[in-house]
Design a protein around this motif. Structure first.
Motif, PDB file in Angstrom:
ATOM      1  N   PHE B  67     -30.719   9.341  -6.217  1.00 19.19           N
ATOM      2  CA  PHE B  67     -30.232   8.201  -7.649  1.00 19.19           C
ATOM      3  C   PHE B  67     -29.835   9.300  -7.926  1.00 19.19           C
ATOM      4  N   SER B  96     -23.286  11.477 -18.766  1.00 17.82           N
ATOM      5  CA  SER B  96     -24.930  10.567 -17.959  1.00 17.82           C
ATOM      6  C   SER B  96     -25.344  11.821 -18.312  1.00 17.82           C
ATOM      7  N   ASP B  97     -26.823  11.471 -18.312  1.00 18.28           N
ATOM      8  CA  ASP B  97     -28.239  11.956 -18.157  1.00 18.28           C
ATOM      9  C   ASP B  97     -27.646  13.171 -16.681  1.00 18.28           C
ATOM     10  N   SER B 290     -19.519   4.408 -21.758  1.00 18.74           N
ATOM     11  CA  SER B 290     -20.438   3.567 -21.634  1.00 18.74           C
ATOM     12  C   SER B 290     -21.825   4.271 -21.794  1.00 18.74           C
ATOM     13  N   TYR B 291     -21.498   5.580 -21.991  1.00 15.95           N
ATOM     14  CA  TYR B 291     -22.732   6.363 -22.158  1.00 15.95           C
ATOM     15  C   TYR B 291     -22.417   7.233 -23.523  1.00 15.95           C
ATOM     16  N   LYS B 320     -22.836   3.153  -8.607  1.00 16.91           N
ATOM     17  CA  LYS B 320     -23.839   3.672  -8.122  1.00 16.91           C
ATOM     18  C   LYS B 320     -25.123   4.733  -8.940  1.00 16.91           C
ATOM     19  N   TYR B 321     -26.235   3.732  -8.709  1.00 16.57           N
ATOM     20  CA  TYR B 321     -26.891   4.953 -10.033  1.00 16.57           C
ATOM     21  C   TYR B 321     -26.269   5.212 -11.337  1.00 16.57           C
ATOM     22  N   ASP B 323     -26.410   4.534 -14.805  1.00 10.40           N
ATOM     23  CA  ASP B 323     -27.345   3.517 -15.410  1.00 10.40           C
ATOM     24  C   ASP B 323     -26.901   3.054 -16.677  1.00 10.40           C
ATOM     25  N   GLU B 324     -25.960   3.736 -16.916  1.00  6.88           N
ATOM     26  CA  GLU B 324     -24.963   3.646 -18.670  1.00  6.88           C
ATOM     27  C   GLU B 324     -24.207   2.667 -18.279  1.00  6.88           C
ATOM     28  N   GLN B 326     -24.350   0.307 -15.701  1.00 10.37           N
ATOM     29  CA  GLN B 326     -24.925  -1.277 -15.357  1.00 10.37           C
ATOM     30  C   GLN B 326     -25.657  -1.981 -15.792  1.00 10.37           C
ATOM     31  N   TYR B 327     -26.717  -1.226 -17.087  1.00 11.91           N
ATOM     32  CA  TYR B 327     -26.779  -1.862 -17.920  1.00 11.91           C
ATOM     33  C   TYR B 327     -25.799  -2.330 -18.672  1.00 11.91           C
ATOM     34  N   ASP B 328     -24.342  -2.404 -18.437  1.00 14.93           N
ATOM     35  CA  ASP B 328     -23.504  -2.959 -19.326  1.00 14.93           C
ATOM     36  C   ASP B 328     -23.117  -4.048 -19.255  1.00 14.93           C
TER      37      ASP B 328
END
Ligand code: SF4
Lengths: 413, 374
Positions: B67, B96-97, B290-291, B320-321, B323-324, B326-328
């Motif tokens: 992930f 991203s993290d 996005s991040y 996939k995975y 996050d940034e 996927q929230y947007d």
């Protein structure tokens, strides 16, 4: 698990029963604040919490609310609603629970725990634990259309550097007038310092309890302590936290003095990394049937509530908020963990590979490898999720855990 | 033909950089869009964008969970496998993290290779963050100077800015040929041209882009009249089989706001004033990824692109995975919906699963054509 010792019933510390009252009180207080027209902010883990209590802004923690939903087996329904709205199943389950509520029947739905989540006047979050938190708040802002402030921070290797401190404090100096202006509140440094004092006292008590758990036998296990941690997250600066933690500390101290362990005949001591599975805290206590105890957690020790040297309050305040496990570099995590595993005399370690909390879970393989190589402590990985029970596979996890305990037991001989 | 040249380059994207290092040139792998490549260029080195690989991840499995996402995992895999051994260093930023974690992992598992961290904030608002952002950029410049043993002179920086700005202008020209009606450039060529730019020197890329623009001006790309113009949005698109598939479904890419597309090249550096400050400002003000927060710059860019291309719908290609993104996505989808613009979400792991994608794109194109969207 097969029973090899008499099962210990109830809580190890009687004061732990107060936790539910404190939690209920917190959520009722939030609702009251809302009804009385006083300001409410939705905040997230590792925000500068003391500022809110000092300003009379009620800090509402949707993350805690999601954990509560998980613990009463209501998280899945909200996760599913969020997924229907287009939020990926791979996103942090705290956020999916929250977005399922916000975008579903709404925060006032009377069937919700504590009668709902008080609506926010303001959103404050931080990147200290993770970036997804900020993105989650952006979605919430889109919905409520209210002001938002984000406190940024880069990852740290201790000690916190002067430039990281200045970055943090610079933003706090922007946050305070922002809150004053948007919520018509007034910042008084004296009140703030007094709040820090209360916060630090609570942290001191909490860390005492954590340290007492290094004793053999351990006075209290993870299941109970996960249930006790909430005031450390959300109520630092609130005097009720001090009362509660004092009771816990005194009792734990007495147990240690009397050599009374949470588990009779304690044989195996375990550590835990990552957020617990809130819907399955039993996972922790199940091992007690095998004379094992979880007595150390990175989540309870390094995610909330560090100490502050109040001779230099602002520096201490910044240090404390930046000194957070999730914000540690991998090297820092290794350094910290190695010494704690020795201090707590741990025989084995369980890494929760939590698909929701990626920042917590990345780097765990390095921790496990170094722990094995440097101090010969073996570890086990279990894959799951902190709030979404669909990610937990009961049977294989139990088998894994059984095998691990057998291996640790064999190693003892 | 330039198109063939692009295809040849992309068949083995790292080959040119291997050649450069054999020739004694220093190459720095850049892992994100907030690496001030102009500094690297002005220091006499070559910035190369690392975009992972579609191969299996095996070695990186020991350090990063699934992930963490394919991009971070495959970059680490490349590093551990020695595919990037010819690079003089890699530059990581706070994206991203997962990508940020690569800096730590590089130091631990590939210590023989220099890793730079450009420790910029994620929040690009407020005076404090601006100060910290600027300082992180200046620290990187200092590190490069120490690394090469040479000071970055203003004249060299100005030259680099000019080369990069020309590159950006040429790419923007290309974007307008793509969204012209009828288009003067095929979507496939457009994507190849952009992707080639990540693994060529900017000078080489500029030469090829000029040739491409020359050969395309006045021409109409064949068979595009009946294709439905679509906008593509997302952090990264490296799967070259995707656009031919979209074409087979009766549509074409007319505009994009990809992290590896227009978001990377849209903003230029101000050529007036102090070059270092101008470079810092360019990255501070660029269309946000996005991040990064705030998200509005990115949203406005997306809208502008759609307006320009008159795209009839939007395809979100999301890792996939990630996050940034996927929230947007649901936020963007709903905002577009309120403007009557339909959208489709496709999952990617650097590659898009073709059978599933074909069916979904086909259905989407039918909806867009039939106007059955509400
Ligand atoms: S991903 Fe982890 S740190 Fe971030 S909000 Fe979720 S639980 Fe908290």
């Amino acid at each position: 698990m097969t029973s090899a010792a008499p099962k210990k019933k109830g809580r190890a510390l009687n004061s732990s029963y107060e936790a539910a009252i404190v939690l209920k009180d917190y959520w009722e207080g939030a609702a009251r604040h809302r009804v009385e027209g006083r300001p409410v902010a939705w905040v997230s883990g590792n925000v500068p919490i003391e500022i809110f209590w000092a300003l009379g802004i009620y800090p509402v923690y949707p993350e805690n609310y999601s954990a509560v939903c998980a613990s009463i087996q209501r998280a899945q329904e909200f996760c599913e609603t969020a997924e229907e709205k287009g939020y990926s199943i791979d996103l942090c389950s705290y956020s999916r629970v929250n977005l399922g509520i916000v975008l579903g029947k709404g925060v006032d739905d009377p069937t919700l725990p504590y009668g709902g989540i008080p609506r926010p006047d303001m959103l404050v979050t931080t990147r200290i634990p993770c970036l997804p938190q900020v993105k989650w708040w952006e979605v919430v802002r889109e919905h409520f259309d209210i002001p938002m402030f984000v406190v940024d921070a880069t990852m740290v290797e201790l000690p916190v550097s002067e430039s990281q401190r200045q970055h943090y404090l610079g933003q706090i100096r922007e946050l305070i007038p922002f809150l004053e202006q948007k919520l018509a509140v007034r910042f008084h440094e004296d009140t703030f310092i007094e709040t820090l004092r209360l916060s630090d006292r609570a942290a001191e008590l909490w860390l005492d309890i954590m340290d007492l758990r290094a004793a053999v036998p351990s006075p209290v296990g993870s299941r109970e302590m996960c249930g006790n941690v909430f005031p450390l997250v959300a109520m630092l600066g609130n005097p009720k936290t001090i009362d509660f933690f004092s009771h816990l500390r005194d009792e734990a101290q007495q147990c240690v003095q009397e050599g009374k362990g949470a588990v009779e005949n304690e044989r195996i001591r375990l550590g835990w990394d990552n957020i617990p599975m809130w819907y399955n805290l039993k996972f922790f206590s199940d091992v007690e049937d095998r004379n094992a105890i979880f007595t150390y957690e990175t989540y309870l020790r390094y995610v909330w509530g560090g100490r502050m040297d109040l001779n230099d309050p602002w520096t201490a305040f910044a240090n404390k908020h930046l000194d957070v496990w999730l914000n540690y570099s991998i090297n820092q995590r290794i350094k910290t963990l190695l010494s704690d595993v020795v201090k707590f005399k741990l025989d084995g370690f369980v890494f929760h590979q939590n698909r929701s909390c990626k920042r917590f879970s990345m780097g765990q393989r390095d921790l496990s490898q170094v722990m094995q190589e440097k101090i010969g402590v073996p570890s086990l990985f279990i894959e799951s999720d902190m709030a979404d029970p669909r990610a937990y596979a009961e049977a294989p996890t139990r088998v894994k855990m059984e095998t691990f305990l057998e291996m640790l037991e064999a190693k003892k001989h | 033909m330039v198109q063939t040249e692009f295809a040849r380059i992309l068949a083995d994207p790292l080959e040119l950089s291997r050649q450069w290092s054999r020739e004694g040139r220093k190459v720095i792998g850049c892992l994100d869009s907030y690496i001030p490549e102009e500094f690297i260029h002005a220091a006499g080195m070559i910035p190369l964008r690392i975009l992972g690989s579609t191969g299996n991840v095996t070695l990186a499995d020991s350090y990063l969970p699934v992930f963490a996402g394919k991009l971070a995992r495959s970059i680490l895999e490349q590093g551990l496998r020695g595919d990037l051994v010819h690079l003089a260093g890699v530059a990581v930023s706070n994206s991203s993290d997962a990508v940020r974690m690569l800096y730590d992992l590089w130091g631990r598992h590939i210590p023989q290779q220099r890793a730079f961290l450009i420790d910029v904030p994620a929040i690009l608002e407020g005076e404090t963050n601006h100060r910290v952002f600027r300082q992180a950029m200046l620290d990187f410049k200092d590190e490069l100077e120490k690394f090469t043993g040479k000071t970055l002179e203003s004249a060299a920086l100005r030259r680099s800015i000019a080369v990069f700005n020309e590159n950006r202008k040429l790419l923007k020209e290309m974007a307008s040929l793509l969204s012209a009606s009828p288009p003067r450039l095929s979507a496939e060529t457009y994507l190849d041209a952009i992707l080639s730019g990540f693994v060529l020197t900017k000078e080489q890329h500029n030469d090829l882009l000029r040739q491409l623009l020359e050969s395309s001006s006045g021409k109409t790309s064949e068979n595009t009249e009946k294709l439905v113009p679509l906008h593509v949005s997302g952090p990264i698109l490296v799967d070259r089989s995707f656009l031919p598939l979209v074409r087979k479904c009766g549509a074409t890419l007319a505009s994009e706001d990809l992290g590896t597309g227009s978001r990377y090249f849209w903003d230029e550096v101000d050529e007036v004033g102090d070059p270092v400050e101008a470079i810092v400002e360019r990255y501070w003000n660029k269309i946000t990824e996005s991040y990064k927060t705030p998200m509005e710059r990115r949203w406005l860019h997306l809208l502008n692109q759609i307006e320009r291309s008159r795209a009839a719908g939007v395809i979100f290609v999301i890792e996939k995975y990630s996050d940034e993104d996927q929230y947007d996505y649901p936020v963007w989808r709903d905002r577009l919906r309120s403007r009557g613009i339909p959208s489709l979400l496709l999952d990617s792991e650097l590659v898009l699963e073709s059978e599933q994608v074909r069916t979904r794109v086909q259905t989407f194109v039918e909806i867009v054509k039939g106007g059955a969207f509400s």
